[in-house]
Design a protein around this motif. Structure first.
Motif, PDB file in Angstrom:
ATOM      1  N   LEU A 159       0.806  -1.230  -0.173  1.00  0.00           N
ATOM      2  CA  LEU A 159       0.153   0.023   0.071  1.00  0.00           C
ATOM      3  C   LEU A 159       1.026   1.313  -0.128  1.00  0.00           C
ATOM      4  CD1 LEU A 159      -2.775  -0.805   2.443  1.00  0.00           C
ATOM      5  CD2 LEU A 159      -3.049  -0.579   0.116  1.00  0.00           C
ATOM      6  N   ALA A 160       1.795   1.301   0.953  1.00  0.00           N
ATOM      7  CA  ALA A 160       2.954   2.286   0.754  1.00  0.00           C
ATOM      8  C   ALA A 160       3.470   2.505  -0.491  1.00  0.00           C
ATOM      9  CB  ALA A 160       3.828   2.264   1.826  1.00  0.00           C
ATOM     10  N   ARG A 161       3.833   1.596  -1.264  1.00  0.00           N
ATOM     11  CA  ARG A 161       4.393   1.592  -2.333  1.00  0.00           C
ATOM     12  C   ARG A 161       3.461   2.404  -3.381  1.00  0.00           C
ATOM     13  NH1 ARG A 161       8.089   3.422  -5.325  1.00  0.00           N
ATOM     14  NH2 ARG A 161       9.145   2.250  -6.645  1.00  0.00           N
ATOM     15  N   ALA A 162       2.328   1.573  -3.316  1.00  0.00           N
ATOM     16  CA  ALA A 162       1.416   2.062  -4.485  1.00  0.00           C
ATOM     17  C   ALA A 162       0.844   3.595  -4.358  1.00  0.00           C
ATOM     18  CB  ALA A 162       0.122   1.301  -4.145  1.00  0.00           C
ATOM     19  N   ALA A 163       1.030   3.973  -2.911  1.00  0.00           N
ATOM     20  CA  ALA A 163       0.733   5.441  -2.743  1.00  0.00           C
ATOM     21  C   ALA A 163       1.951   6.249  -3.332  1.00  0.00           C
ATOM     22  CB  ALA A 163       0.556   5.704  -1.130  1.00  0.00           C
ATOM     23  N   GLU A 164       2.979   5.749  -3.102  1.00  0.00           N
ATOM     24  CA  GLU A 164       4.127   6.576  -3.581  1.00  0.00           C
ATOM     25  C   GLU A 164       4.246   6.799  -4.920  1.00  0.00           C
ATOM     26  OE1 GLU A 164       7.853   4.626  -2.454  1.00  0.00           O
ATOM     27  OE2 GLU A 164       7.385   4.649  -0.448  1.00  0.00           O
ATOM     28  N   LEU A 165       3.839   5.609  -5.841  1.00  0.00           N
ATOM     29  CA  LEU A 165       3.685   5.458  -7.214  1.00  0.00           C
ATOM     30  C   LEU A 165       2.656   6.634  -7.669  1.00  0.00           C
ATOM     31  CD1 LEU A 165       4.580   1.953  -7.850  1.00  0.00           C
ATOM     32  CD2 LEU A 165       6.111   3.813  -8.328  1.00  0.00           C
ATOM     33  N   PHE A 166       1.604   6.650  -6.882  1.00  0.00           N
ATOM     34  CA  PHE A 166       0.416   7.476  -7.396  1.00  0.00           C
ATOM     35  C   PHE A 166       0.896   8.828  -7.214  1.00  0.00           C
ATOM     36  CE2 PHE A 166      -3.230   9.654  -5.862  1.00  0.00           C
ATOM     37  CZ  PHE A 166      -4.110   9.783  -6.963  1.00  0.00           C
ATOM     38  N   VAL A 167       1.295   9.273  -5.967  1.00  0.00           N
ATOM     39  CA  VAL A 167       1.561  10.618  -6.000  1.00  0.00           C
ATOM     40  C   VAL A 167       2.622  10.999  -7.112  1.00  0.00           C
ATOM     41  CG1 VAL A 167       2.985  12.358  -4.222  1.00  0.00           C
ATOM     42  CG2 VAL A 167       1.271  10.706  -3.516  1.00  0.00           C
ATOM     43  N   GLU A 168       3.828  10.204  -7.281  1.00  0.00           N
ATOM     44  CA  GLU A 168       4.905  10.523  -8.250  1.00  0.00           C
ATOM     45  C   GLU A 168       4.252  10.645  -9.714  1.00  0.00           C
ATOM     46  OE1 GLU A 168       8.213   7.952 -10.347  1.00  0.00           O
ATOM     47  OE2 GLU A 168       8.061   7.887  -8.189  1.00  0.00           O
ATOM     48  N   THR A 169       3.303   9.725 -10.098  1.00  0.00           N
ATOM     49  CA  THR A 169       2.584   9.947 -11.327  1.00  0.00           C
ATOM     50  C   THR A 169       1.728  11.208 -11.444  1.00  0.00           C
ATOM     51  OG1 THR A 169       2.426   7.379 -11.446  1.00  0.00           O
ATOM     52  CG2 THR A 169       0.841   8.926 -12.966  1.00  0.00           C
ATOM     53  N   ILE A 170       0.761  11.617 -10.562  1.00  0.00           N
ATOM     54  CA  ILE A 170       0.111  12.521 -10.524  1.00  0.00           C
ATOM     55  C   ILE A 170       0.928  13.965 -10.271  1.00  0.00           C
ATOM     56  CG2 ILE A 170      -0.678  13.048  -7.957  1.00  0.00           C
ATOM     57  CD1 ILE A 170      -3.385  13.536  -9.255  1.00  0.00           C
ATOM     58  N   ALA A 171       1.978  13.888  -9.643  1.00  0.00           N
ATOM     59  CA  ALA A 171       2.719  15.139  -9.680  1.00  0.00           C
ATOM     60  C   ALA A 171       3.517  15.418 -10.833  1.00  0.00           C
ATOM     61  CB  ALA A 171       3.847  15.063  -8.442  1.00  0.00           C
ATOM     62  N   LYS A 172       4.060  14.304 -11.503  1.00  0.00           N
ATOM     63  CA  LYS A 172       4.772  14.475 -12.861  1.00  0.00           C
ATOM     64  C   LYS A 172       3.631  14.953 -13.838  1.00  0.00           C
ATOM     65  CE  LYS A 172       8.196  10.861 -12.478  1.00  0.00           C
ATOM     66  NZ  LYS A 172       8.786   9.616 -13.202  1.00  0.00           N
TER      67      LYS A 172
END
Length: 120
Positions: free
Chosen positions: A70-83
């Protein structure tokens, strides 16, 4: 000469930044623990993620592996939307993200449709 420098950097064990498609620096992906103290696979504090999961009354048990995923998925989500939001800022010839950049990213990307109206 550049190949020798790249090979030396690759064998040094130090993380190096790679160049993304737009020429911007991209951090290397997390690596497996090497036994070195402080080596982390997750950038988010797992204790905080676990506390958020436990705050849901429907969740009774959550394994450490599930918390990590879940933590890794949240990181990837935040990274994607930020980019995506940063791309919107660049189109406006800015480097600073603003709320309207997030709004534009949410409207432009179908995967973010579930977020429409959440920032209102």
């Amino acid at each position: 000469m550049a190949a020798a420098a790249a090979a030396a950097a690759a064998g040094s064990g130090t993380p190096r930044e790679e160049e993304g498609p737009g020429g911007e620096a991209v951090a290397p992906p997390p690596q497996a623990p090497t036994g070195a103290p402080g080596a982390r696979l997750s950038r988010l504090p797992l204790a905080r993620v676990k506390a958020l999961v436990k705050a849901d009354p429907d969740v009774t048990l959550a394994g450490q592996e599930a918390i990590f995923i879940l933590a890794r998925a949240a990181e990837l989500f935040v990274e994607t939307i930020a980019k995506d939001a940063y791309c919107c800022a660049q189109q406006g010839k800015r480097k600073t993200l603003q709320r309207r950049d997030l709004d534009n990213a949410i409207e432009a990307v179908d995967e973010f449709a579930f977020l429409e109206g959440t920032l209102d």
